[in-house]
Motif scaffolding. Structure first.
Motif, PDB file in Angstrom:
ATOM      1  N   ASP A   1      -3.090  -0.299  -3.600  1.00 11.88           N
ATOM      2  CA  ASP A   1      -3.177  -0.950  -3.311  1.00 11.88           C
ATOM      3  C   ASP A   1      -2.716  -2.189  -4.617  1.00 11.88           C
ATOM      4  O   ASP A   1      -3.559  -2.022  -5.285  1.00 11.88           O
ATOM      5  N   THR A   2      -1.690  -2.578  -3.763  1.00  7.20           N
ATOM      6  CA  THR A   2      -1.504  -4.025  -4.584  1.00  7.20           C
ATOM      7  C   THR A   2      -1.217  -5.800  -4.287  1.00  7.20           C
ATOM      8  O   THR A   2      -0.544  -5.054  -2.916  1.00  7.20           O
TER       9      THR A   2
ATOM     10  N   HIS B   1       0.970  -1.431  -0.287  1.00  3.26           N
ATOM     11  CA  HIS B   1      -0.246  -0.241  -0.357  1.00  3.26           C
ATOM     12  C   HIS B   1       0.714   1.315  -0.440  1.00  3.26           C
ATOM     13  O   HIS B   1       2.047   1.563   0.870  1.00  3.26           O
TER      14      HIS B   1
ATOM     15  N   GLU C   1       0.616   5.859  -0.105  1.00  2.91           N
ATOM     16  CA  GLU C   1      -0.116   6.982  -0.362  1.00  2.91           C
ATOM     17  C   GLU C   1      -0.090   8.220  -0.387  1.00  2.91           C
ATOM     18  O   GLU C   1       1.650   7.973   0.316  1.00  2.91           O
TER      19      GLU C   1
END
Length: 164
Positions: free
Chosen positions: A129-130, A107, A109
């Motif tokens: 998000d991966t 994640h 951000e």
């Protein structure tokens, strides 16, 4: 007085296997518009501007997290204050399957203040998000949209299983 007999045996407790640990390195960078970016050419992109390059260490299945940025305090009224965060938050959880592949939940951000409205900060947040399945040392390239400068933004994530 009542005496209760106790037996202590030292060194007889079974040892729990150590959880593997992982190091997750992230390189967030922007490139000029039209630049071809692949996992293979990221080290040779002379036009890339690295914005941050944090490293997180975590035990298998546990989340490692960090925030790089500013905490901005502001006044709402005479008795109330607030806090805004501007910067990068990186979080990752890695675990290894029985075949030696690493499942990485990542994640990223990015938050920044776009302006102020009546003493209150207006904050824009972008996140990605991966989930990737990687070998130790392998890289994942995560497109991240546009930077504050309106340039393409990427995160290159490398996960490494640490030796015990």
């Amino acid at each position: 007085m009542l005496l209760i007999p106790c037996l202590f045996v030292l060194g007889a407790l079974p040892q729990q296997p150590l959880l593997p640990s992982f190091t997750i390195t992230t390189k967030v960078f922007e490139v000029p518009e039209g630049t071809k970016v692949t996992r293979e050419n990221t080290d040779s992109l002379s036009s890339a501007k690295i914005l941050l390059q944090p490293t997180i260490a975590a035990l298998s299945g546990n989340k490692g997290e960090m925030f790089i940025g500013d905490e901005i305090k502001y006044t709402i009224d005479e008795k109330t204050t607030g806090v805004a965060h501007s910067g990068w938050r990186i979080a990752a959880t890695a675990s290894e399957d029985k075949n030696g592949m690493i499942r990485l939940v990542f994640h990223s951000e990015w938050s920044y203040i776009t302006g102020w409205y009546q003493k209150l900060p207006q904050i824009s947040t972008r996140f990605v998000d991966t989930i990737s399945l990687l070998k130790s040392g392998e890289k994942a390239l995560v497109p991240f949209g546009k930077s504050e400068n309106k340039l393409p933004l990427y995160a290159l994530v490398t996960v490494t299983r640490d030796n015990r």
